[in-house]
Write a protein that holds these residues in place. Sequence first.
Motif, short mmCIF file in Angstrom:
data_model
loop_
_atom_site.label_atom_id
_atom_site.label_comp_id
_atom_site.label_asym_id
_atom_site.label_seq_id
_atom_site.Cartn_x
_atom_site.Cartn_y
_atom_site.Cartn_z
N PRO A 418 0.92 -1.16 0.03
CA PRO A 418 0.00 -0.17 0.10
C PRO A 418 0.62 1.18 0.11
O PRO A 418 0.45 2.27 -0.54
CB PRO A 418 -0.76 -0.10 1.44
N SER A 419 2.15 0.94 0.33
CA SER A 419 2.93 2.30 0.53
C SER A 419 3.23 2.95 -1.12
O SER A 419 3.61 4.14 -1.00
CB SER A 419 4.13 2.08 1.42
N LEU A 420 3.09 2.01 -2.06
CA LEU A 420 3.17 2.33 -3.53
C LEU A 420 2.08 3.19 -4.24
O LEU A 420 1.97 3.37 -5.31
CB LEU A 420 3.62 1.19 -4.13
N ASP A 421 1.06 3.04 -3.35
CA ASP A 421 -0.30 3.62 -3.89
C ASP A 421 0.20 4.88 -4.40
O ASP A 421 0.20 5.95 -3.37
CB ASP A 421 -1.47 3.29 -2.90
N SER A 422 -0.64 5.55 -5.19
CA SER A 422 -0.61 6.79 -5.53
C SER A 422 -2.00 7.50 -5.89
O SER A 422 -2.84 6.78 -6.22
CB SER A 422 0.12 6.95 -7.18
N GLN A 423 -2.10 8.89 -5.68
CA GLN A 423 -3.37 9.38 -5.67
C GLN A 423 -3.86 9.93 -7.22
O GLN A 423 -4.83 9.89 -7.63
CB GLN A 423 -3.53 10.75 -4.86
N ILE A 424 -2.57 9.92 -7.75
CA ILE A 424 -2.96 10.34 -9.42
C ILE A 424 -2.62 9.37 -10.55
O ILE A 424 -2.80 9.80 -11.67
CB ILE A 424 -2.39 11.84 -9.59
N ALA A 425 -1.88 8.48 -10.18
CA ALA A 425 -1.19 7.27 -11.17
C ALA A 425 -1.59 6.13 -10.56
O ALA A 425 -2.33 5.84 -9.59
CB ALA A 425 0.25 7.67 -11.26
N ASP A 426 -1.29 4.91 -11.48
CA ASP A 426 -1.75 3.77 -11.04
C ASP A 426 -0.77 3.15 -9.86
O ASP A 426 -1.01 2.49 -8.88
CB ASP A 426 -1.23 2.75 -12.08
N VAL A 427 0.58 3.82 -9.74
CA VAL A 427 1.46 3.26 -8.57
C VAL A 427 2.51 4.47 -8.53
O VAL A 427 2.63 5.16 -9.53
CB VAL A 427 2.09 2.10 -9.15
N LYS A 428 3.07 4.60 -7.48
CA LYS A 428 4.08 5.37 -7.13
C LYS A 428 5.46 4.60 -7.13
O LYS A 428 5.45 3.38 -7.17
CB LYS A 428 4.09 5.94 -5.60
N HIS A 429 6.61 5.18 -7.71
CA HIS A 429 7.88 4.19 -7.93
C HIS A 429 8.47 4.25 -6.61
O HIS A 429 9.62 3.34 -6.72
CB HIS A 429 8.47 4.96 -9.01
N THR A 430 8.22 4.72 -5.49
CA THR A 430 8.90 4.46 -4.28
C THR A 430 7.84 4.36 -3.13
O THR A 430 6.63 5.12 -3.33
CB THR A 430 9.97 5.59 -3.72
N GLY A 431 8.10 3.69 -2.22
CA GLY A 431 7.43 3.49 -0.85
C GLY A 431 7.93 3.99 0.45
O GLY A 431 8.90 4.78 0.54
N GLU A 432 7.55 3.38 1.34
CA GLU A 432 7.99 3.93 2.81
C GLU A 432 9.38 3.20 2.90
O GLU A 432 10.00 2.53 2.27
CB GLU A 432 7.34 3.29 3.93
N ARG A 433 10.18 4.26 3.80
CA ARG A 433 11.69 3.89 3.78
C ARG A 433 11.94 2.52 4.49
O ARG A 433 12.85 1.97 4.06
CB ARG A 433 12.06 5.17 4.90
N TRP A 434 11.15 2.04 5.28
CA TRP A 434 11.52 0.68 5.97
C TRP A 434 11.18 -0.24 5.01
O TRP A 434 10.23 -0.43 4.49
CB TRP A 434 10.97 0.73 7.42
N GLY A 435 12.01 -1.32 4.92
CA GLY A 435 12.02 -2.42 4.13
C GLY A 435 12.24 -1.94 2.80
O GLY A 435 11.39 -2.62 1.74
N GLY A 436 13.10 -0.98 2.36
CA GLY A 436 13.29 -0.34 1.11
C GLY A 436 13.68 -1.21 -0.04
O GLY A 436 13.36 -1.33 -1.24
N ALA A 437 14.33 -2.21 0.29
CA ALA A 437 14.62 -3.17 -0.80
C ALA A 437 13.49 -4.15 -1.20
O ALA A 437 13.24 -4.61 -2.19
CB ALA A 437 15.92 -4.18 -0.27
N ILE A 438 12.41 -4.36 -0.22
CA ILE A 438 11.42 -5.08 -0.55
C ILE A 438 10.28 -4.43 -1.24
O ILE A 438 9.81 -4.68 -2.28
CB ILE A 438 10.84 -5.60 0.73
N THR A 439 10.32 -3.07 -0.78
CA THR A 439 9.20 -2.11 -1.49
C THR A 439 9.65 -1.79 -3.05
O THR A 439 8.77 -1.67 -4.00
CB THR A 439 9.09 -0.95 -0.95
N ALA A 440 11.04 -1.99 -3.39
CA ALA A 440 11.52 -1.61 -4.60
C ALA A 440 11.20 -2.87 -5.37
O ALA A 440 10.77 -2.99 -6.65
CB ALA A 440 13.01 -1.57 -4.55
N ALA A 441 11.44 -4.10 -4.90
CA ALA A 441 10.93 -5.67 -5.45
C ALA A 441 9.55 -5.42 -5.93
O ALA A 441 9.00 -5.90 -6.81
CB ALA A 441 11.39 -6.69 -4.82
#
Length: 498
Positions: A418-441
Motif C-alpha cells: 500500500p505504500s506504493l499507492d498513488s493518488q494520481i497514477a496507478d502506482v508510485k515508484h517508491t514507498g516507505e523507507r523501512w523495508g526499502g529493498a522489498i518495496t523496490a521489488a
Amino acid sequence: MTSISLSDRIPTRPAVATLVALSYQQDKAAGVVPVEWLSPEALSYLDAHLTAVGASGAADEIIKVTGVPGTQALVLVVGSGLSAVPGDDDAESVRRAAGSAARALAGTSHAALLFPSATPALLAATTEGALFGAYSFTTYKSKDAKAPVGRLTVVTADAKGAAARKVLARAIAVADQVSWARDLVNTPPLDLYPASFAAEARKHFTGSKVAVRVADEKSLERQQCGGLIGVGRGSARPPRLVTLTYKPARAKAHIALIGKGITFDSGGLCLKPADGMLTMKSDMAGAAAVAAATGAIAALGLPIAVTTYLCLAENMTGADAQRPSDVVTMPNGKTVEIINTDAEGRLVMADGLAIGSSVKPDLMLDVATLTGAAMVALGGRTTAVIGNTDQIVDQVIGAAKATGEDMWPMPLLQELRPSLDSQIADVKHTGERWGGAITAALFLQEFVGEVGGTQIPWAHLDIAGPSFNDKAPYGYTPAGGTGHGVRTVVALAESLAD
C-alpha cells in the motif's frame, strides 16, 4: 588474459619458476595440504617453515618459501582458512585461495598450482579461482603496470581425462565473460554511456551465437518505455534498450534476463552528495552481469533459450531532467508517479520486465544495483534475492551456493505494497523507507506479466553491495568491478538444462 592448462606432472620444459601449495589450519599452526607432487621431504620442510614463521593458514595468507627439497622453484603457500584438508564442500575456500595465489603471482611468467584436485568440484574451484584472481584492468594506466601471471598450469592426475578437460573449458568460458563484465563496470562513464555500451555489446557478440538488437530513443518512444525515456531526459546521451537473443535448437527452457544499466547515476534532480557519486559508474553492473551470463551460456552451448534486455540510461540533471511528481507511462500501460529521481533504476527495469514478459519466458530474472537498503540489511558482499515463488528463490540460492556467490533470500512482504499507492497514477515508484529493498521489488513485480492467468516465475537480484569492491582485493575478488551475478545465472541455466 592469463592462459591456463592442465598437466599430470609438474612442467619441466621449460621449468616453472613458482609452485603454489595450499595450507590449512591444524593444531593452531599451518600445514600444507598433501598432494602426490610434493614428496614427504618437501611437505616436512614446508610445514617446518610455516611453523617457524608463525603462519596460520588463514585465508589470503601468502608465504614464500625457497630451498624446498626436490625443486629449484620458489614455493608460494597460500592459506585456505580451512581447519582440515578440503573436500567438495570446501570448494569455495579453495576457489578463493587459488584467486589469492593468482593475484600474488602478478609479474610471474609461469606457475604451477599443486592443489587438491581429485574431484571435479575441487578441480573446478582451482581453475576458476585462478582465472578470476588473475584479472587486471590497466586500460587507463599511462605506465606499464605489473602484468598478471602469464601462464598457469594446474597439476592433476586426471589432466588428460574428458571430465577434466570439460571442467577446464567451462572455467575458461565463464572467466572470459566475468572479465568482460568487470571491464564494463570499470570503464569510466565518459567512455561508457548508453550508445557506447550498446556498441560494445554488438562488438563483443560479433561472430557468436548471440544476436544483438538495439532500440534507440525513437524506438523506445514507440514502445512506450516511459522508464528509460524519463530517466534519460536529463542526459545529452540518450537511452538505449539492447536485446540479446540466444536460440539453441531443441531448447529445454526459455529464460528472460533483465539488467539495470545506469551508466552513471548523479541522482538526477534529487542530487546525490559528491561522495555518493564516486562509485556510480558501477550502476550498470546488473546489465554487465546479464550480458556476460548470456555470453557464457551461449559459449557453453547450453540448451536454454535466453532473451536478455540491457536497460541503458544515464541519470543526469540537464534542463529537461525528470522531476518529482511527473507521471510516465510504461510498456504494459501502467502509469507511474515519480517521487525520487534517485530511485531511477527500478524505472528502467520496469520497462525491461514489461517487454520481457511479452516473450512469455518460463522464468524471469532481473539483476540490478538497486537499493542501499539491501546493503544495510546484508552488508557489502551479499546479494538480496526476492521472488514471487519460493521455488524460484530456492533455485537462485541453490545456484549461488554451487558457484560460491553470496546470496540470501528476503521476503516479498505484501503488507508493504500500500505504500506504493498513488493518488494520481496507478502506482508510485517508491514507498516507505523501512523495508526499502522489498518495496523496490514490489514495484518491479507490478511489471511482471502473466501466462495463462499466472504470473511468470520471477526473481529479483539486488547486487548493490557485491557488484563493486571499493576496498582492498581479497580471494579472487579484485578492487573495482567484480562480475558478481554472472556465475549464478549461468549455474541456474545449467540446472535447467539437466
